[in-house]
Scaffold this active site. Structure first.
Site, PDB file in Angstrom:
ATOM      1  N   CYS A   1       0.829  -1.202   0.000  1.00  0.00           N
ATOM      2  CA  CYS A   1       0.000   0.000   0.000  1.00  0.00           C
ATOM      3  C   CYS A   1       0.870   1.261   0.000  1.00  0.00           C
ATOM      4  O   CYS A   1       2.026   1.245   0.430  1.00  0.00           O
ATOM      5  CB  CYS A   1      -0.898  -0.032   1.234  1.00  0.00           C
TER       6      CYS A   1
ATOM      7  N   ASP B   1       0.408   3.639   1.950  1.00  0.00           N
ATOM      8  CA  ASP B   1       0.351   4.152   3.313  1.00  0.00           C
ATOM      9  C   ASP B   1       1.751   4.497   3.834  1.00  0.00           C
ATOM     10  O   ASP B   1       2.680   3.692   3.735  1.00  0.00           O
ATOM     11  CB  ASP B   1      -0.288   3.094   4.223  1.00  0.00           C
TER      12      ASP B   1
ATOM     13  N   ARG C   1       2.905   4.605   6.691  1.00  0.00           N
ATOM     14  CA  ARG C   1       3.365   3.820   7.836  1.00  0.00           C
ATOM     15  C   ARG C   1       3.961   2.468   7.443  1.00  0.00           C
ATOM     16  O   ARG C   1       4.511   1.755   8.289  1.00  0.00           O
ATOM     17  CB  ARG C   1       2.193   3.611   8.809  1.00  0.00           C
TER      18      ARG C   1
ATOM     19  N   HIS D   1      -2.007  -4.398   5.195  1.00  0.00           N
ATOM     20  CA  HIS D   1      -1.652  -3.929   6.534  1.00  0.00           C
ATOM     21  C   HIS D   1      -2.894  -3.534   7.325  1.00  0.00           C
ATOM     22  O   HIS D   1      -3.983  -3.336   6.771  1.00  0.00           O
ATOM     23  CB  HIS D   1      -0.692  -2.737   6.449  1.00  0.00           C
TER      24      HIS D   1
ATOM     25  N   CYS E   1      -5.878   0.109   7.329  1.00  0.00           N
ATOM     26  CA  CYS E   1      -5.738   0.613   5.953  1.00  0.00           C
ATOM     27  C   CYS E   1      -6.927   1.498   5.590  1.00  0.00           C
ATOM     28  O   CYS E   1      -8.082   1.075   5.662  1.00  0.00           O
ATOM     29  CB  CYS E   1      -5.634  -0.561   4.987  1.00  0.00           C
TER      30      CYS E   1
END
Length: 225
Positions: A39, A41, A43, A103, A106
């Site tokens: 992703c 993302d 993080r 993850h 999300c």
């Protein structure tokens, strides 16, 4: 943005001398072992989580770690970017492994789960369509782990659906069938920092500790013989 800019300076002054020879070699060619699909993302940081270095991973990132399926002719039914990365990784770089990594927490999976129509994002809505099969499975078949929050349950199932989408690409299917390519599903728990791998025998995601890692490596070695 200041942190990003100063990070470049810090890398140049402190880290680059350690990597100078490696970058010099990588300038001529790359031979990554895996295509890592995850992703966008902020993080989720693949090189940090896997302790990898420049040249180790060919990485593809997008919202929700989604892979639009292909037609029988191998043409993507979605964005060409993902299909191009898959083709390049398999045909040119000849990677031996493809990992799809979802993850926890999300945002894409939360959007799919709540079906929030208030957000005026038509392109995002169309993109998230590729996770609808995962939502359907969660509703009709249930989660892999009922202890997780619903959007995390969806995130795990989404990893499996995207692996199936990968197999719709003829080049991927051919290489997997020939034993030259291995597909794996991973899931990262942001809160704990643990990475999990999907195990078909238990139909669950199991934490990648040392014992689990040794079993995974042994399986890969047996396939390579």
């Amino acid at each position: 943005m200041r942190k990003l800019i100063m990070g470049i300076v810090e890398f140049r002054e402190k880290m680059l001398p350690q990597y100078a020879k490696q970058f010099s070699k990588l300038a001529l060619a790359q031979t990554p072992d895996a295509l890592f699909i995850t992703c966008s993302d902020s993080r989720v940081v693949p090189d940090l989580l896997a302790s990898t270095h420049p040249g180790d991973l060919f990485t593809m990132r997008n919202v929700g770690n989604l892979i639009p399926p292909a037609t029988a002719e191998g043409a993507s039914t979605g964005d060409l970017s993902e299909a191009s990365a898959i083709e390049y990784a398999v045909l040119v770089l000849k990677v031996a492994n493809i990992v799809v990594c979802g993850h926890s927490e999300c945002g894409a999976m939360k959007a799919v789960h709540t079906r929030n129509a208030k957000l005026k994002a038509p392109n995002l809505d169309r993109w998230l369509y590729h996770a609808n099969n995962a939502a359907f499975r969660l509703e009709h078949e249930g989660p892999l782990d009922d202890r997780l929050k619903p959007h995390d349950q969806l995130s795990q199932l989404n990893v499996l659906v995207q692996l199936e989408h990968l197999m719709t690409y003829p080049i991927v299917h051919q290489q997997v069938t020939a034993g030259a390519l291995v597909l794996s599903g991973w899931w990262f728990d942001i809160a704990t920092g643990d990475m999990y791998a999907y195990e078909r025998t238990s139909r669950s995601f199991e934490v990648i500790d040392r014992a689990m890692a040794e079993r995974m490596i042994a399986r890969l070695a047996s396939r390579a013989r």
